[in-house]
Design a protein around this motif. Structure first.
Motif, mmCIF file in Angstrom:
data_model
loop_
_atom_site.group_PDB
_atom_site.id
_atom_site.type_symbol
_atom_site.label_atom_id
_atom_site.label_comp_id
_atom_site.label_asym_id
_atom_site.label_seq_id
_atom_site.Cartn_x
_atom_site.Cartn_y
_atom_site.Cartn_z
ATOM 1 N N ASP A 39 0.875 -1.181 0.000
ATOM 2 C CA ASP A 39 0.000 0.000 0.000
ATOM 3 C C ASP A 39 0.909 1.226 0.000
ATOM 4 N N TYR A 158 -13.849 8.400 -11.884
ATOM 5 C CA TYR A 158 -13.874 7.142 -11.121
ATOM 6 C C TYR A 158 -14.671 6.087 -11.888
ATOM 7 N N THR A 193 -16.096 1.252 4.480
ATOM 8 C CA THR A 193 -14.643 1.446 4.551
ATOM 9 C C THR A 193 -14.367 2.960 4.626
HETATM 10 N N1 LIG Z 1 -15.926 1.122 -0.233
HETATM 11 C C1 LIG Z 1 -16.779 1.024 -1.222
HETATM 12 O O1 LIG Z 1 -17.998 1.247 -1.041
HETATM 13 C C2 LIG Z 1 -16.314 0.582 -2.596
HETATM 14 C C3 LIG Z 1 -17.294 0.318 -3.558
HETATM 15 C C4 LIG Z 1 -16.902 -0.148 -4.814
HETATM 16 C C5 LIG Z 1 -15.559 -0.361 -5.084
HETATM 17 N N2 LIG Z 1 -14.620 -0.075 -4.137
HETATM 18 C C6 LIG Z 1 -13.232 -0.374 -4.480
HETATM 19 O O2 LIG Z 1 -12.705 -1.246 -3.489
HETATM 20 C C7 LIG Z 1 -11.281 -1.119 -3.432
HETATM 21 C C8 LIG Z 1 -10.850 -0.943 -1.987
HETATM 22 O O3 LIG Z 1 -11.382 0.296 -1.532
HETATM 23 P P1 LIG Z 1 -11.710 0.590 0.012
HETATM 24 O O4 LIG Z 1 -13.139 0.885 0.089
HETATM 25 O O5 LIG Z 1 -11.094 -0.441 0.863
HETATM 26 O O6 LIG Z 1 -10.964 1.991 0.148
HETATM 27 P P2 LIG Z 1 -9.762 2.456 1.082
HETATM 28 O O7 LIG Z 1 -9.573 3.899 0.736
HETATM 29 O O8 LIG Z 1 -10.037 2.077 2.484
HETATM 30 O O9 LIG Z 1 -8.536 1.583 0.538
HETATM 31 C C9 LIG Z 1 -7.848 1.871 -0.646
HETATM 32 C C10 LIG Z 1 -6.376 1.688 -0.381
HETATM 33 O O10 LIG Z 1 -5.650 1.959 -1.585
HETATM 34 C C11 LIG Z 1 -4.462 2.622 -1.209
HETATM 35 N N3 LIG Z 1 -3.893 3.388 -2.320
HETATM 36 C C12 LIG Z 1 -4.374 4.528 -2.854
HETATM 37 N N4 LIG Z 1 -3.555 4.979 -3.814
HETATM 38 C C13 LIG Z 1 -2.526 4.091 -3.879
HETATM 39 C C14 LIG Z 1 -1.361 4.027 -4.672
HETATM 40 N N5 LIG Z 1 -1.072 4.959 -5.598
HETATM 41 N N6 LIG Z 1 -0.517 2.984 -4.479
HETATM 42 C C15 LIG Z 1 -0.785 2.042 -3.546
HETATM 43 N N7 LIG Z 1 -1.880 2.060 -2.762
HETATM 44 C C16 LIG Z 1 -2.735 3.086 -2.928
HETATM 45 C C17 LIG Z 1 -4.884 3.534 -0.079
HETATM 46 O O11 LIG Z 1 -3.765 3.973 0.691
HETATM 47 C C18 LIG Z 1 -5.857 2.669 0.682
HETATM 48 O O12 LIG Z 1 -5.226 1.978 1.744
HETATM 49 C C19 LIG Z 1 -10.958 0.058 -4.348
HETATM 50 O O13 LIG Z 1 -10.554 -0.447 -5.599
HETATM 51 C C20 LIG Z 1 -12.279 0.795 -4.474
HETATM 52 O O14 LIG Z 1 -12.345 1.553 -5.656
HETATM 53 C C21 LIG Z 1 -14.964 0.413 -2.905
#
Ligand SMILES: NC(=O)c1ccc[n+]([C@@H]2O[C@H](COP(=O)([O-])OP(=O)(O)OC[C@H]3O[C@@H](n4cnc5c(N)ncnc54)[C@H](O)[C@@H]3O)[C@@H](O)[C@H]2O)c1
Length: 255
Positions: A39, A158, A193
């Motif tokens: 990360d 996005y 999250t």
């Molecule tokens: N939470 C939701 O409702 C939701 C819904 C649909 C999809 N998603 C997808 O689920 C996945 C996980 O998201 P989440 O909800 O756990 O969000 P989150 O923000 O808690 O986790 C995302 C992680 O990605 C890391 N990150 C960001 N940029 C980065 C980079 N350049 N290099 C390395 N790491 C990087 C962040 O530091 C973070 O820890 C993502 O792909 C998100 O788009 C989330």
């Protein structure tokens, strides 16, 4: 042995200190996998390592940027040199920060979103597939979104980035099936999250309203419910599944 058992398998997880990433690392390590977790943010890494200390697998953490080709090559190289192969990967790293429609989206914001969400997924897959080709087997899981099918308002970059993640998934599934590599996507709905909480705060939204609107089950999903799906797709239990987009969304896309 359960076919969800990953004992002796090696995995890479990106976005590993995020909401879903932590749960995915815990699920894979709990199933016996050796996980190389990465990360950009390392401030949650100690907590992550403590949380998985008693699991039957193992976890090492490497901080870095998924949009950096050398970093992702190094992460995969570390998995192979520590454990001999790369068997599965879950690419969860992404950013989401938008609140405006397309004409108001700046070029810088568009480029930033594409760099992490699309280029980052591309570079992760590129390194992972190269390692899996040597073994002639592997399973890759990309975390896409319900936005890959149905946009929410004011998320142009996005939404485009998550459509692209599905494109990368399907393209690679087609090209690498004959090499024994399966590639699937999980399309989460609203999962509790930091990303979801910060999106609601930016938009001044109430959690109960959002849960009621985005989930037929009337609640947010939990990160562990995404991790369970990721474990299934990484494991031999899903051996005939590739090129699939698995919605884990409380029924959102069914309406
Ligand atoms: N939470 C939701 O409702 C939701 C819904 C649909 C999809 N998603 C997808 O689920 C996945 C996980 O998201 P989440 O909800 O756990 O969000 P989150 O923000 O808690 O986790 C995302 C992680 O990605 C890391 N990150 C960001 N940029 C980065 C980079 N350049 N290099 C390395 N790491 C990087 C962040 O530091 C973070 O820890 C993502 O792909 C998100 O788009 C989330």
């Amino acid at each position: 042995m359960s076919s969800d058992d990953l004992t002796g398998r090696t995995a890479v997880v990106t976005g590993a200190t995020g909401g879903m990433g932590r749960a995915i690392v815990a699920a894979l390590a709990g199933a016996g996998a050796h996980v190389v977790a990465t990360d950009l943010r390392d401030d949650g890494a100690d907590d992550l390592l403590a949380a998985v200390a008693d699991s039957s697998g193992s976890v090492v953490f490497v901080s870095g940027d998924v949009a950096n080709a050398e970093h992702m090559a190094d992460v995969v190289e570390r998995a192979v040199s520590l454990h001999g192969s790369l068997d599965c990967a879950v690419n969860a790293a992404a950013i989401e920060f938008e609140t405006v429609p397309l004409a108001e989206c700046t070029v810088d914001d568009f480029d930033r979103m594409m760099s992490v969400n699309v280029r980052g997924t591309f570079l992760s897959m590129k390194a992972e597939i190269a390692a899996m080709l040597d073994a002639g087997t592997g399973s890759i899981v990309n975390i896409a979104s319900t936005n890959s099918f149905r946009p929410q308002h004011d998320q142009p970059a996005y939404t485009a980035s998550k459509h692209a993640v599905l494109g990368l998934t399907r393209s690679a599934a087609m090209d690498y099936a004959a090499h024994g590599i399966r590639v699937n996507a999980i399309c989460p709905g609203a999962i509790d999250t930091p990303m979801l909480r910060s999106a609601m705060e930016r938009r001044g939204r109430n959690a109960d309203d959002v849960a009621g609107r985005l989930s037929r089950l009337g609640r947010f999903g939990q990160p562990s419910e995404i991790a369970d799906a990721a474990l299934w797709l990484c494991s031999d239990s899903s051996s005939f599944t590739t090129g699939h987009a698995l919605s884990v969304d409380g029924g959102m896309l069914s309406s």
